[in-house]
Design a protein around this motif. Sequence first.
Motif, PDB file in Angstrom:
ATOM      1  N   SER A  13       1.771   2.504  -6.853  1.00  0.00           N
ATOM      2  CA  SER A  13       1.276   3.781  -7.356  1.00  0.00           C
ATOM      3  C   SER A  13      -0.142   4.076  -6.865  1.00  0.00           C
ATOM      4  O   SER A  13      -0.877   3.172  -6.442  1.00  0.00           O
ATOM      5  CB  SER A  13       1.288   3.767  -8.883  1.00  0.00           C
ATOM      6  OG  SER A  13       0.366   2.810  -9.379  1.00  0.00           O
ATOM      7  N   ARG A  14      -0.523   5.343  -6.959  1.00  0.00           N
ATOM      8  CA  ARG A  14      -1.876   5.728  -6.565  1.00  0.00           C
ATOM      9  C   ARG A  14      -2.916   5.075  -7.467  1.00  0.00           C
ATOM     10  O   ARG A  14      -4.033   4.801  -7.039  1.00  0.00           O
ATOM     11  CB  ARG A  14      -2.011   7.243  -6.599  1.00  0.00           C
ATOM     12  CG  ARG A  14      -1.150   7.958  -5.557  1.00  0.00           C
ATOM     13  CD  ARG A  14      -1.335   9.452  -5.594  1.00  0.00           C
ATOM     14  NE  ARG A  14      -0.487  10.123  -4.616  1.00  0.00           N
ATOM     15  CZ  ARG A  14      -0.808  10.304  -3.343  1.00  0.00           C
ATOM     16  NH1 ARG A  14      -1.974   9.859  -2.896  1.00  0.00           N
ATOM     17  NH2 ARG A  14       0.018  10.914  -2.527  1.00  0.00           N
TER      18      ARG A  14
ATOM     19  N   ARG B  81      -2.907   2.165  -8.447  1.00  0.00           N
ATOM     20  CA  ARG B  81      -3.153   0.813  -7.935  1.00  0.00           C
ATOM     21  C   ARG B  81      -3.660   0.835  -6.491  1.00  0.00           C
ATOM     22  O   ARG B  81      -3.722  -0.195  -5.837  1.00  0.00           O
ATOM     23  CB  ARG B  81      -1.866  -0.012  -8.019  1.00  0.00           C
ATOM     24  CG  ARG B  81      -1.369  -0.258  -9.447  1.00  0.00           C
ATOM     25  CD  ARG B  81      -0.035  -0.973  -9.446  1.00  0.00           C
ATOM     26  NE  ARG B  81      -0.095  -2.242  -8.731  1.00  0.00           N
ATOM     27  CZ  ARG B  81       0.994  -2.949  -8.391  1.00  0.00           C
ATOM     28  NH1 ARG B  81       2.206  -2.474  -8.680  1.00  0.00           N
ATOM     29  NH2 ARG B  81       0.854  -4.102  -7.758  1.00  0.00           N
ATOM     30  N   GLY B  82      -4.016   2.008  -6.011  1.00  0.00           N
ATOM     31  CA  GLY B  82      -4.583   2.123  -4.673  1.00  0.00           C
ATOM     32  C   GLY B  82      -3.575   2.336  -3.571  1.00  0.00           C
ATOM     33  O   GLY B  82      -3.915   2.181  -2.393  1.00  0.00           O
ATOM     34  N   GLY B  83      -2.341   2.702  -3.927  1.00  0.00           N
ATOM     35  CA  GLY B  83      -1.297   2.901  -2.925  1.00  0.00           C
ATOM     36  C   GLY B  83      -0.967   4.363  -2.696  1.00  0.00           C
ATOM     37  O   GLY B  83      -1.614   5.259  -3.248  1.00  0.00           O
ATOM     38  N   LEU B  84       0.059   4.590  -1.894  1.00  0.00           N
ATOM     39  CA  LEU B  84       0.514   5.951  -1.623  1.00  0.00           C
ATOM     40  C   LEU B  84       1.510   6.452  -2.653  1.00  0.00           C
ATOM     41  O   LEU B  84       1.814   7.641  -2.701  1.00  0.00           O
ATOM     42  CB  LEU B  84       1.148   6.016  -0.225  1.00  0.00           C
ATOM     43  CG  LEU B  84       0.217   5.715   0.959  1.00  0.00           C
ATOM     44  CD1 LEU B  84       1.007   5.782   2.260  1.00  0.00           C
ATOM     45  CD2 LEU B  84      -0.958   6.681   0.987  1.00  0.00           C
ATOM     46  N   GLY B  85       2.070   5.529  -3.446  1.00  0.00           N
ATOM     47  CA  GLY B  85       2.996   5.930  -4.495  1.00  0.00           C
ATOM     48  C   GLY B  85       4.373   6.324  -4.021  1.00  0.00           C
ATOM     49  O   GLY B  85       5.079   7.073  -4.702  1.00  0.00           O
TER      50      GLY B  85
ATOM     51  N   TRP C 203       0.831  -1.203   0.000  1.00  0.00           N
ATOM     52  CA  TRP C 203       0.000   0.000   0.000  1.00  0.00           C
ATOM     53  C   TRP C 203       0.873   1.264   0.000  1.00  0.00           C
ATOM     54  O   TRP C 203       0.582   2.233  -0.709  1.00  0.00           O
ATOM     55  CB  TRP C 203      -0.909  -0.018   1.231  1.00  0.00           C
ATOM     56  CG  TRP C 203      -1.666   1.259   1.439  1.00  0.00           C
ATOM     57  CD1 TRP C 203      -2.606   1.807   0.621  1.00  0.00           C
ATOM     58  CD2 TRP C 203      -1.524   2.160   2.544  1.00  0.00           C
ATOM     59  NE1 TRP C 203      -3.078   2.987   1.145  1.00  0.00           N
ATOM     60  CE2 TRP C 203      -2.425   3.227   2.333  1.00  0.00           C
ATOM     61  CE3 TRP C 203      -0.746   2.164   3.698  1.00  0.00           C
ATOM     62  CZ2 TRP C 203      -2.568   4.287   3.239  1.00  0.00           C
ATOM     63  CZ3 TRP C 203      -0.880   3.199   4.590  1.00  0.00           C
ATOM     64  CH2 TRP C 203      -1.770   4.257   4.355  1.00  0.00           C
TER      65      TRP C 203
END
Length: 247
Positions: free
Chosen positions: A204-205, A207-211, A200
């Motif tokens: 990347s954002r 893909r639902g992450g913080l990047g 997470w």
Amino acid sequence: MSKVPEVAIYFWIVKVLTTGMGETTSDFLAHQINPIIAVGCAGAVLAISLSVQFYVRRYIAWIYWSGIVAVSVFGTMAADVLHVGLGVPYFASTAVFIVVLAVIFVVWYCTERTLSIHSIHTWRREFFYWATVIATFALGTATGDMTAVTLHLGYFTSGLMFAALIAVPAVAYRLGLNPVFSFWLAYVITRPLGASFADWAGVSRARGGLGLGTGPVSLALAVVIVVFVGYLAVSRKDVERGSHRRR
């Protein structure tokens, strides 16, 4: 003398940190170099780490946790190879690793009549222990990816779910569940718990992450692990007293 650390709060903290680092480090290496070369290098590092672990006669913090980190990276790659390289669905790979883990437990118990980690003071028991650890990392990786990707829960939601699930064996142990079963159940859950939150933070954002990137996340986790392990090496707070006792 015992070849594993005392199971206390520090054990679980470092264990979760290593699972997260293994996940993001595996992803980082797979995208930076040829995946086949990455798996080969991870396997070589694992072989060296475990060789050193088997050579020493007692638990030494930095040697033990170096082995766990190596297992974490290689175990992640092993699970990813089945899905990405061979196209095996996460449901199927999860089932496969459950069977593998069950077989290891059965053979271990039939051979040694115990699955307790507090009895790891012979070469054969240590072999079973590390085979189990490798299987749990692969199983945890497949399970975490299954919930996040196949079931579309996403990495953060998966992390919250596993954070709740890991409380189950802890509570069950307090209510009388077999301590060995409780330990190994919690041990398996730590893998998708740490990996989900690390993913997470790193992905990347889109893909639902913080990047934040898998490289920076891996580096940050490595620094924290080094600090904890360094503290344990100096303080020896995780050295089991009366190392030949059984639970």
